[in-house]
Design a protein around this motif. Structure first.
Motif, PDB file in Angstrom:
ATOM      1  N   VAL A 176      20.445  -1.378  34.924  1.00  0.00           N
ATOM      2  CA  VAL A 176      21.025  -2.021  36.106  1.00  0.00           C
ATOM      3  C   VAL A 176      19.990  -2.973  36.685  1.00  0.00           C
ATOM      4  N   ASN A 177      20.440  -4.026  37.330  1.00  0.00           N
ATOM      5  CA  ASN A 177      19.535  -4.992  37.943  1.00  0.00           C
ATOM      6  C   ASN A 177      18.793  -4.352  39.111  1.00  0.00           C
ATOM      7  N   ALA A 178      17.507  -4.673  39.225  1.00  0.00           N
ATOM      8  CA  ALA A 178      16.676  -4.060  40.263  1.00  0.00           C
ATOM      9  C   ALA A 178      17.196  -4.372  41.659  1.00  0.00           C
ATOM     10  N   ILE A 179      17.652  -5.587  41.880  1.00  0.00           N
ATOM     11  CA  ILE A 179      18.147  -5.971  43.203  1.00  0.00           C
ATOM     12  C   ILE A 179      19.382  -5.149  43.560  1.00  0.00           C
ATOM     13  N   ASP A 180      20.248  -4.880  42.564  1.00  0.00           N
ATOM     14  CA  ASP A 180      21.458  -4.102  42.825  1.00  0.00           C
ATOM     15  C   ASP A 180      21.117  -2.685  43.282  1.00  0.00           C
ATOM     16  N   LEU A 181      19.957  -2.165  42.868  1.00  0.00           N
ATOM     17  CA  LEU A 181      19.541  -0.827  43.284  1.00  0.00           C
ATOM     18  C   LEU A 181      18.908  -0.821  44.672  1.00  0.00           C
ATOM     19  N   GLY A 182      18.799  -1.985  45.282  1.00  0.00           N
ATOM     20  CA  GLY A 182      18.211  -2.067  46.614  1.00  0.00           C
ATOM     21  C   GLY A 182      16.704  -2.210  46.628  1.00  0.00           C
ATOM     22  N   ILE A 183      16.087  -2.511  45.455  1.00  0.00           N
ATOM     23  CA  ILE A 183      14.628  -2.700  45.392  1.00  0.00           C
ATOM     24  C   ILE A 183      14.284  -4.108  45.860  1.00  0.00           C
ATOM     25  N   SER A 184      13.297  -4.230  46.712  1.00  0.00           N
ATOM     26  CA  SER A 184      12.851  -5.553  47.181  1.00  0.00           C
ATOM     27  C   SER A 184      11.327  -5.615  47.172  1.00  0.00           C
ATOM     28  N   PHE A 185      10.809  -6.830  46.953  1.00  0.00           N
ATOM     29  CA  PHE A 185       9.361  -7.063  46.928  1.00  0.00           C
ATOM     30  C   PHE A 185       8.891  -7.327  48.349  1.00  0.00           C
ATOM     31  N   ASP A 186       7.928  -6.516  48.824  1.00  0.00           N
ATOM     32  CA  ASP A 186       7.402  -6.645  50.188  1.00  0.00           C
ATOM     33  C   ASP A 186       6.217  -7.601  50.163  1.00  0.00           C
ATOM     34  N   ARG A 187       6.509  -8.892  50.250  1.00  0.00           N
ATOM     35  CA  ARG A 187       5.443  -9.893  50.127  1.00  0.00           C
ATOM     36  C   ARG A 187       4.490  -9.839  51.316  1.00  0.00           C
ATOM     37  N   GLU A 188       4.990  -9.530  52.494  1.00  0.00           N
ATOM     38  CA  GLU A 188       4.133  -9.512  53.679  1.00  0.00           C
ATOM     39  C   GLU A 188       3.071  -8.423  53.567  1.00  0.00           C
ATOM     40  N   SER A 189       3.512  -7.212  53.183  1.00  0.00           N
ATOM     41  CA  SER A 189       2.552  -6.115  53.041  1.00  0.00           C
ATOM     42  C   SER A 189       1.596  -6.372  51.890  1.00  0.00           C
ATOM     43  N   THR A 190       2.124  -6.966  50.797  1.00  0.00           N
ATOM     44  CA  THR A 190       1.268  -7.264  49.649  1.00  0.00           C
ATOM     45  C   THR A 190       0.210  -8.289  50.022  1.00  0.00           C
ATOM     46  N   ALA A 191       0.597  -9.342  50.739  1.00  0.00           N
ATOM     47  CA  ALA A 191      -0.364 -10.376  51.150  1.00  0.00           C
ATOM     48  C   ALA A 191      -1.421  -9.798  52.082  1.00  0.00           C
ATOM     49  N   LYS A 192      -1.000  -8.886  52.939  1.00  0.00           N
ATOM     50  CA  LYS A 192      -1.946  -8.302  53.905  1.00  0.00           C
ATOM     51  C   LYS A 192      -2.997  -7.454  53.204  1.00  0.00           C
ATOM     52  N   VAL A 193      -2.590  -6.679  52.199  1.00  0.00           N
ATOM     53  CA  VAL A 193      -3.545  -5.811  51.525  1.00  0.00           C
ATOM     54  C   VAL A 193      -4.456  -6.607  50.593  1.00  0.00           C
ATOM     55  N   VAL A 194      -3.975  -7.790  50.123  1.00  0.00           N
ATOM     56  CA  VAL A 194      -4.827  -8.642  49.293  1.00  0.00           C
ATOM     57  C   VAL A 194      -5.999  -9.165  50.114  1.00  0.00           C
ATOM     58  N   GLN A 195      -5.712  -9.565  51.360  1.00  0.00           N
ATOM     59  CA  GLN A 195      -6.765 -10.085  52.225  1.00  0.00           C
ATOM     60  C   GLN A 195      -7.598  -8.924  52.774  1.00  0.00           C
ATOM     61  N   LYS A 196      -8.965  -8.972  52.593  1.00  0.00           N
ATOM     62  CA  LYS A 196      -9.827  -7.922  53.118  1.00  0.00           C
ATOM     63  C   LYS A 196      -9.799  -7.951  54.643  1.00  0.00           C
ATOM     64  N   PRO A 197      -9.846  -6.803  55.279  1.00  0.00           N
ATOM     65  CA  PRO A 197      -9.879  -6.792  56.750  1.00  0.00           C
ATOM     66  C   PRO A 197     -11.192  -7.409  57.267  1.00  0.00           C
ATOM     67  N   GLN A 198     -11.139  -8.003  58.427  1.00  0.00           N
ATOM     68  CA  GLN A 198     -12.342  -8.579  59.044  1.00  0.00           C
ATOM     69  C   GLN A 198     -13.332  -7.457  59.392  1.00  0.00           C
ATOM     70  N   VAL A 199     -14.637  -7.703  59.113  1.00  0.00           N
ATOM     71  CA  VAL A 199     -15.668  -6.699  59.394  1.00  0.00           C
ATOM     72  C   VAL A 199     -16.489  -7.116  60.602  1.00  0.00           C
ATOM     73  N   ASN A 200     -17.149  -6.128  61.211  1.00  0.00           N
ATOM     74  CA  ASN A 200     -17.980  -6.373  62.386  1.00  0.00           C
ATOM     75  C   ASN A 200     -19.115  -7.330  62.030  1.00  0.00           C
ATOM     76  N   VAL A 201     -19.453  -8.222  62.960  1.00  0.00           N
ATOM     77  CA  VAL A 201     -20.459  -9.242  62.684  1.00  0.00           C
ATOM     78  C   VAL A 201     -21.811  -8.622  62.323  1.00  0.00           C
ATOM     79  N   ILE A 202     -22.089  -7.410  62.815  1.00  0.00           N
ATOM     80  CA  ILE A 202     -23.378  -6.768  62.568  1.00  0.00           C
ATOM     81  C   ILE A 202     -23.523  -6.421  61.082  1.00  0.00           C
ATOM     82  N   VAL A 203     -22.402  -5.931  60.452  1.00  0.00           N
ATOM     83  CA  VAL A 203     -22.501  -5.524  59.052  1.00  0.00           C
ATOM     84  C   VAL A 203     -21.962  -6.608  58.120  1.00  0.00           C
ATOM     85  N   ARG A 204     -21.490  -7.715  58.671  1.00  0.00           N
ATOM     86  CA  ARG A 204     -20.879  -8.769  57.862  1.00  0.00           C
ATOM     87  C   ARG A 204     -21.812  -9.265  56.759  1.00  0.00           C
ATOM     88  N   PRO A 205     -23.120  -9.579  57.047  1.00  0.00           N
ATOM     89  CA  PRO A 205     -23.985 -10.057  55.966  1.00  0.00           C
ATOM     90  C   PRO A 205     -24.087  -9.069  54.804  1.00  0.00           C
TER      91      PRO A 205
END
Length: 595
Positions: free
Chosen positions: A89-118
C-alpha cells in the motif's frame, strides 16, 4: 629580597599565561563565529542525515534535500506482512508523513553557551554525527486503511449466531480473531520509514487477539426468548384463506438482529425468508387485474387505465407477523399488494399517442372465407401498442392460426401454387399493416413479399405471412408509442397507426431486375424528419414469373403437391409502376407457404 624578586617574576609569568589564554580563547571564539559550519549558516561538519552526508549544506540546499525526502515518501510502498506474503500500500494512504520541521531542527546543532563555544567548535573537527529523519503517522487514517486491507495474519473475529435449520434454534459460538495493534504499528512505521530500501518500507504488523463483540451467553439468551415467543405458532389470514404456521416454520426465519450490541442482543425474522414462505403459501391469492389500453372512438384516441393486479402480500407483512408474535397474538391478517408496473394516465400521456400518422386501405371481394380470416387477424391485432425502441412481431402476437382460434380454410400459396389452407387470405391484412408502417417511417425486421404478384397489392411494396415464417416485424424507431388500429368493411381492410407526427414519408423511386426467371423489385423510400434529417432506404420484393415455377425456371411443385386450384395471377405490374432505380437491401428467400 631574592624571595620578593621570585614572587614578582611568578606573577608576571602568570599574567603572561593568562593573557595568552585570553588571546587564544578570543581567537577560537572569533573563529567559531566565522565558521559557517558552526555559526548556523551551513550544516555542521561530520553530519549525516540517514545515509547521506549533508555536512556543509546551506539552508537552501538542506531544504531542497528535505523536499526530495518528502517526494520519496509520496512514492514509497509499505509492505505489511512477511517477506514471502505481504500486502502493498502507498505510504501516504497509511497516514505516514515526513516531519520536515522536526528533521530540520535536529539537523541543526543547538546553540551553546559563549563560555564553552570555543571548546565545542574545536570538538566539531573530531568525530561524525548521524541524524535520523523524523516521521509521523495519523492513526485515524492508519486505522481506516488497515481495516480495509487483507493483511496476512489478520483474521476477523466471527460473531456468534443463530442456527435455525430444520426449525430448531441453536447457538453457533463466536470465534476469536487476530487484529492489528494500531498504536504499535504506528510506532514501528515511524521508525522503519527512515530505513526505506529503494522506496520500500517493510513491516511485520504486530498482531493481537480480537474477541467477538457479542458474547455467546447473550446470544443464547436471545435464542431462549425466540423459542418461547414462537412456541404456539401463528394463524395467518389472507382474504378468505387462512393457514396455521407451525413453530418450526417461524423458527426457520429467526436470525440475530443487526441492531444487536454487546450486552443487548436481539433476535429478528429474516424478511426475505419470511416473505418467500408467505407468498408461496398464499400463491393463489389476488387477481390478475386488467391491462391499461388505448382505443379509438369517433376518430379520437382514448386511454382507459387498467385495474391493478394483486398478489400476496403487502410490504408490511413481515412487520405485522413480527408484531403479532412478540405481542402473543394467535392470528394476523395480511393485505394484498399491487403486482407489476402501474401504467396510468401520466404514463399514457408520455407516449404521445394522439393522432393518426399513417393509414392504408386494401380492397377485397366480399363474403369469401378469406374475409373471415382478415377480420379475425384484424380483431386480434387491434389495440396493439408498440413502445419506443420495441419490435412488434405479427406472428409472435397472433400465434399459429388454428380452427380453435376461429380461422378457416381459404386460398394461400404453397410451393408457388395457389391452394386452400387454414388462415389463407390474412396476407391482405399483413400488406395493409406493412404499408402503414412504410408511410409512418418505421423500420422493419423480418418481412417477405408474396412470391406471386397480386394486382390488388402495391407492386413491390407488400408483405405476406405464414407460420412460423415468414413473419412481419416492425421496429418503432420513434420516441413515441405506436398504436395499431385496424378497421374493416365487407370489402376493405384499413390499418391506421396512431402516434405523434415525427416524419414525412414518400415513395421516391422503384427499380426491377431479373433474378433468374424471377423479378427483384426494389422500392425506395425517403424519410424527412421534422428536425431536418433526411434518410433514404428501400424495401424489396421477389416475384416468380409464373405460378409453380421457381427462379431457376424449374418446377417448384413436388410430385405429391396438389395441383393449382386457381389460374395464376398477373405477373406484370400496373402501367403506373415507377421505374426509377434504387439499391434497397435484399429480401429473404421466398417461403414455401404463404397465408
Amino acid at each position: 629580597m631574592a624571595q620578593q624578586s621570585r614572587s614578582i617574576r611568578g606573577r608576571l609569568a602568570l599574567a603572561v599565561s593568562a593573557g595568552a589564554l585570553v588571546l587564544i580563547y578570543a581567537a577560537l571564539l572569533v573563529a567559531s563565529y566565522l565558521d559557517p559550519g558552526f555559526n548556523g549558516k551551513q550544516v555542521a561538519r561530520g553530519t549525516r542525515l540517514d545515509d547521506v552526508d549533508i555536512a556543509g549544506f546551506s539552508k537552501e540546499k538542506l531544504q531542497a534535500h528535505l523536499d526530495e525526502k518528502s517526494k520519496e515518501l509520496a512514492n514509497a510502498e509499505v509492505r505489511l506482512g512477511s517477506t514471502d506474503q505481504f500486502v502493498a500500500v502507498n505510504a501516504i494512504d497509511l497516514g505516514i508523513s515526513f516531519d520536515r520541521e522536526s528533521t530540520a531542527k535536529v539537523v541543526q546543532k543547538p546553540q551553546v553557551n559563549v563560555i564553552v563555544r570555543p571548546l565545542a567548535w574545536v570538538g566539531s573537527f573530531f568525530g561524525d554525527r548521524t541524524v535520523t529523519s523524523r516521521y509521523s503517522v495519523d492513526e485515524t487514517s492508519l486505522t481506516s486503511e488497515v481495516a480495509a486491507l487483507s493483511i496476512p495474519g489478520k483474521v476477523a473475529a466471527i460473531e456468534p449466531s443463530i442456527d435455525a435449520e430444520a426449525g430448531t434454534l441453536s447457538l453457533v459460538p463466536g470465534v476469536e480473531g487476530k487484529g492489528i495493534d494500531i498504536q504499535e504499528l504506528a510506532a514501528v512505521l515511524t521508525e522503519e520509514a527512515a530505513r526505506a530500501n529503494n522506496g520500500v518500507i517493510s513491516v511485520a504488523p504486530p498482531l493481537v487477539p480480537v474477541q467477538p463483540l457479542l458474547a455467546d451467553e447473550d446470544v443464547q439468551g436471545a435464542i431462549a426468548e425466540a423459542d418461547e415467543q414462537t412456541k404456539a405458532g401463528l394463524t395467518v389470514v389472507v382474504e378468505d384463506e387462512e393457514q396455521h404456521f407451525e413453530p418450526q416454520v417461524l423458527r426457520g426465519w429467526v436470525e440475530l438482529d443487526s441492531a444487536s450490541k454487546p450486552g443487548d442482543v436481539k433476535w429478528s425474522f429474516n424478511q426475505d425468508l419470511l416473505d418467500d414462505y408467505v407468498r408461496g403459501a398464499f400463491s393463489e391469492s389476488g387477481s390478475m387485474g386488467t391491462d391499461s389500453r388505448f382505443s379509438v372512438e369517433n376518430g379520437q384516441v382514448v386511454f382507459t387505465p387498467g385495474d391493478d393486479s394483486t398478489m400476496c402480500c403487502s410490504a408490511d407483512s413481515a412487520d405485522l407477523i413480527d408484531t403479532a408474535i412478540r405481542s402473543g397474538q394467535s392470528r394476523v391478517t395480511l393485505e394484498l399488494r399491487q403486482a407489476g408496473e402501474q401504467r396510468g394516465l401520466e404514463w399514457a400521456e408520455s407516449l404521445g399517442v394522439v393522432e393518426p400518422v399513417a393509414t392504408f386501405t386494401s380492397a377485397h371481394a366480399c363474403c369469401q372465407n378469406r374475409v373471415t380470416n382478415i377480420h379475425k387477424i384484424a380483431d386480434d391485432t387491434r389495440g396493439v401498442l408498440i413502445l419506443p425502441g420495441e419490435t412488434f412481431s405479427l406472428n409472435g402476437h397472433v400465434g399459429q392460426r388454428t380452427t380453435e382460434k376461429g380461422y378457416v380454410a381459404a386460398g394461400g400459396i404453397t410451393n408457388g401454387v395457389m391452394v386452400d389452407q387454414l388462415g389463407g387470405g390474412i396476407s391482405q391484412f399483413t400488406t395493409a399493416l406493412f404499408n402503414a408502417a412504410f408511410f409512418a417511417g418505421l423500420d422493419y425486421g423480418e418481412y417477405q413479399s408474396h412470391s406471386i404478384y397480386f394486382s390488388r397489392y402495391p407492386y413491390g411494396r407488400e408483405a405476406t405471412l405464414s407460420w412460423p415464417h415468414p413473419d412481419l416485424q416492425i421496429r418503432n424507431t420513434t420516441p413515441y408509442g405506436i398504436l395499431i388500429w385496424p378497421t374493416y368493411t365487407d370489402t376493405e381492410i384499413t390499418v391506421t397507426l396512431y402516434s405523434t407526427k415525427y416524419v414525412d414519408v414518400e415513395q421516391t423511386a422503384q427499380s426491377k431486375e431479373p433474378q433468374g426467371t424471377c423479378t427483384r423489385v426494389r422500392t425506395e423510400r425517403t424519410r424527412r424528419y421534422l428536425d431536418g434529417t433526411v434518410k433514404v432506404d428501400s424495401v424489396s420484393a421477389l416475384y416468380r414469373r409464373v405460378e409453380g415455377e421457381n427462379c431457376s425456371g424449374e418446377s417448384s411443385v413436388p410430385t405429391t403437391a396438389p395441383a393449382p386450384t386457381t389460374p395464376p395471377p398477373p405477373t406484370t405490374p400496373p402501367a403506373t409502376e415507377p421505374e426509377e432505380p434504387s439499391p434497397p437491401p435484399s429480401s429473404p428467400a421466398s417461403p414455401d407457404d404463404e397465408e
